[in-house]
Design a protein around this motif. Sequence first.
Motif, PDB file in Angstrom:
ATOM      1  N   GLY A   1      27.253  40.245  81.861  1.00  0.00           N
ATOM      2  CA  GLY A   1      26.933  40.545  80.478  1.00  0.00           C
ATOM      3  C   GLY A   1      28.057  41.295  79.803  1.00  0.00           C
ATOM      4  O   GLY A   1      28.936  41.868  80.461  1.00  0.00           O
TER       5      GLY A   1
ATOM      6  N   ILE B   1      25.168  43.107  74.384  1.00  0.00           N
ATOM      7  CA  ILE B   1      25.164  42.250  73.195  1.00  0.00           C
ATOM      8  C   ILE B   1      25.151  40.766  73.572  1.00  0.00           C
ATOM      9  O   ILE B   1      24.941  39.914  72.726  1.00  0.00           O
ATOM     10  N   TRP B   2      25.398  40.489  74.865  1.00  0.00           N
ATOM     11  CA  TRP B   2      25.384  39.083  75.319  1.00  0.00           C
ATOM     12  C   TRP B   2      25.177  39.082  76.823  1.00  0.00           C
ATOM     13  O   TRP B   2      25.736  39.930  77.533  1.00  0.00           O
ATOM     14  N   ARG B   3      24.352  38.149  77.297  1.00  0.00           N
ATOM     15  CA  ARG B   3      24.147  37.971  78.729  1.00  0.00           C
ATOM     16  C   ARG B   3      24.267  36.501  79.077  1.00  0.00           C
ATOM     17  O   ARG B   3      23.799  35.629  78.337  1.00  0.00           O
ATOM     18  N   SER B   4      24.877  36.240  80.224  1.00  0.00           N
ATOM     19  CA  SER B   4      24.979  34.862  80.703  1.00  0.00           C
ATOM     20  C   SER B   4      23.629  34.401  81.230  1.00  0.00           C
ATOM     21  O   SER B   4      22.716  35.200  81.434  1.00  0.00           O
TER      22      SER B   4
ATOM     23  N   SER C   1      33.921  31.710  78.900  1.00  0.00           N
ATOM     24  CA  SER C   1      32.695  31.360  79.623  1.00  0.00           C
ATOM     25  C   SER C   1      32.745  29.886  79.993  1.00  0.00           C
ATOM     26  O   SER C   1      33.396  29.087  79.308  1.00  0.00           O
TER      27      SER C   1
ATOM     28  N   TYR D   1      34.856  31.900  73.445  1.00  0.00           N
ATOM     29  CA  TYR D   1      33.736  32.158  72.553  1.00  0.00           C
ATOM     30  C   TYR D   1      34.001  33.472  71.831  1.00  0.00           C
ATOM     31  O   TYR D   1      34.797  34.302  72.299  1.00  0.00           O
TER      32      TYR D   1
ATOM     33  N   ILE E   1      31.669  36.627  69.546  1.00  0.00           N
ATOM     34  CA  ILE E   1      30.347  37.112  69.181  1.00  0.00           C
ATOM     35  C   ILE E   1      30.513  38.396  68.382  1.00  0.00           C
ATOM     36  O   ILE E   1      31.423  39.191  68.662  1.00  0.00           O
TER      37      ILE E   1
ATOM     38  N   GLY F   1      26.102  42.055  68.147  1.00  0.00           N
ATOM     39  CA  GLY F   1      25.237  41.111  68.841  1.00  0.00           C
ATOM     40  C   GLY F   1      24.934  39.903  67.989  1.00  0.00           C
ATOM     41  O   GLY F   1      25.347  39.808  66.829  1.00  0.00           O
TER      42      GLY F   1
ATOM     43  N   ALA G   1      24.410  35.381  67.998  1.00  0.00           N
ATOM     44  CA  ALA G   1      24.759  34.141  68.679  1.00  0.00           C
ATOM     45  C   ALA G   1      26.260  34.061  68.915  1.00  0.00           C
ATOM     46  O   ALA G   1      27.059  34.432  68.051  1.00  0.00           O
ATOM     47  N   ALA G   2      26.643  33.574  70.099  1.00  0.00           N
ATOM     48  CA  ALA G   2      28.061  33.375  70.414  1.00  0.00           C
ATOM     49  C   ALA G   2      28.541  32.062  69.820  1.00  0.00           C
ATOM     50  O   ALA G   2      27.830  31.055  69.830  1.00  0.00           O
TER      51      ALA G   2
END
Length: 722
Positions: free
Chosen positions: A280, A294-297, A325, A334, A336, A340, A342-343
């Motif tokens: 993340g 703010i982002w997780r795989s 990614s 990517y 973002i 936070g 959408a990527a």
Amino acid sequence: MKTISASFQLQPIAHLARFFFCATFALFASRIATAQGFSVEQVMSSPFPDNLTAAARAPRIAWAFDAKGVRNVWTADALDFAARQVTHYSEDDGMALASLRLTPDGRTVVYSRGSELNSAGEVADPTSNVTKPNQQVWAVDVDKGEPRYLGDLDCTREGCEDIELSPDGTTAVWAARGQLWVAPVSGAAPAHPVAFVRGENDSPQWSPDGTEIAFVSQRGDHSFIAIYNFGQESIRYLAPSVDRDGMPRWSADGKQIAFVRIHGLEERLPLLQVRSNPWGIYIADASSGEARAIWRSTEDLIGSLPNLTENKSFHFVGNRIVFASEQDGWNHLYSIPATGGAATLLTPGEFEVEDVAVSRDARSLTFSSNQDDIDRRHLWRVKIDGGKPEALSKGQTMEWSPVELADGRTIVCLGSTATSPAMPYRLTSSGREMIAASQLPAEFPSAQLVVPKQVTFPAEDGLIIHGQLFVPRGRTSAGPALLFMHGGSRRQMMLGFHYMQYYHNAYAENQYLASRGFVVLSVNYRTGIMYGRAFREREKGGSRGAEEYQDIFAAAKYLQTLPIVDAKKIGLWGGSYGGFLTALGLARNSDIFKAGVDFHGVHDWSARGIFRGGPGGQEGGGPPDRVEAMRLAFESSPNASIKTWKSPVLLIQGDDDRNVDFSQMVDLVQRLREQKVPFGQIVFPDEIHDFLLWRSWVRGYKVGADFFDRVLVKGESIETGN
């Protein structure tokens, strides 16, 4: 150079006439060789450029040139980019230059000199000098050219050199012996530790105002992001947890830090089970230390941290975070918002991204990729918040390591072609212009090199494999051929001189072999990069089954279909992982492969890593499937097929190899002796995996080519068991 052979049946004549005939023919053959051939020394005579960088506030670039093992710092200034040598080291002494940095005003270059430490705490010295060398940090003023010592580096991993300059350019920080060290670039005071911090501390990043340093504190099964404050002489941690945090990046205002978090280590995991590595992106308040994701795989395999370009692709740019990614199966960029959301996919398509540079205005990225040209590299630009990427270079050339100058317009890079070696370039509206062209030696045989052909062929399971086919000039009839396998295995060979010096050298050797009359097929086998994650991440690759060997077998079958190849005269060569595949080919298929040259290859997977025993191998500890994994690892190794190994091999390695234990070669030699297998050996005392001495490469390549000539062309016998 074409191999010339002839059989003469002379009637009895006077000895004098025979002498004159032989002397005349020898002179004629010598002139043909001079006109058509070239030496290993000539094809490896070009200076290899690396560590390209630019000053933040001055129109100056710097890079390192390795000219026949003599490594020096060079600079050039816009607009004419006239190259200037700054340092004046004069020996092929094995002292590598790394982590080149220019101060913001462009007046001083900081760099490291010397290799990393081995497990015994020794800097490599392949010259076998009686004085122990050190890995050190140096600074040199461009206008004076006199290096000054800043401090010892002595880091412990390959590629661990990481010198970072403060925003005002007055202070350097680096990781050494588990701690962070600082020194004034002026050399006015000796280097000293920043502070005592438990663990192994690395990855320093200066705050924009230069008052703090963020870094990673490695604690074994977990790691923290820490911040050292110079004014308060204090340490604080950002959202400490049981997980592994890394890659800290400051926001432009110094109020936030972005970092990557992956799970902490779990003990006694099965070796044979393929597991995902979810991760993340977190944003922390630099003052309070509070952080939020703010982002997780995703949790599946495709969501795993790429472990490719994730470090150089991770940037805090304006109000957005840029990252790499593989969530769509390809290594892409990517971005973002830092808040936070959408990527945004910046680089869509079936290609992969490597080098990434942020523009001076923080609005775009310049990157290298194989978009629209899968076996080359070109430069592209894309806006931070998305849009269609713009091609900055294309065609039969290759470009990598883009750097934007302080003016925000000029881009320089490194580049090559199929017949011209790597050099620095400036991009122009019509293409590119070489920098330091005067340093390309007149002896370099560009006009005599061949342009390799892009070829593809299917493996037994249907997977399409890419390769580069080197065909000797004028070749029309069947003759000897060779396979070349790269190391890594996360590498890709290309249709030109490579961006890594190890493979730049290998490409030169393949050109030399072609000049000696060998067809050479360089194979991009599975587990390599740039063809997508599914091609690279193989469940049964390497020590889990060596499934990539079927690509080598398929490559040999492809060669056998060519009318210019004698199916009974095929050999193979490679280094490291390529050495492993060379040995595996000879062990499993001496009926196909009649000779091999193995540079520092792995011969027994089960003798490496966890398989060596110790606490992980004791009852009640270690992986639960250790025995089965060890069995499979051995069966995936050349040693498992030693009884069917018949063909001669030349083994080459340095005995201070830090990547592949020298014991791998020692052990194999004993097994070859027992089986009465013909072999030769070259051992370089005190040399490492990626040979530090130019003369080590030259000797290995010359003897390797001669070995193939003796076995495949002349049909000589190699002494058995010695």
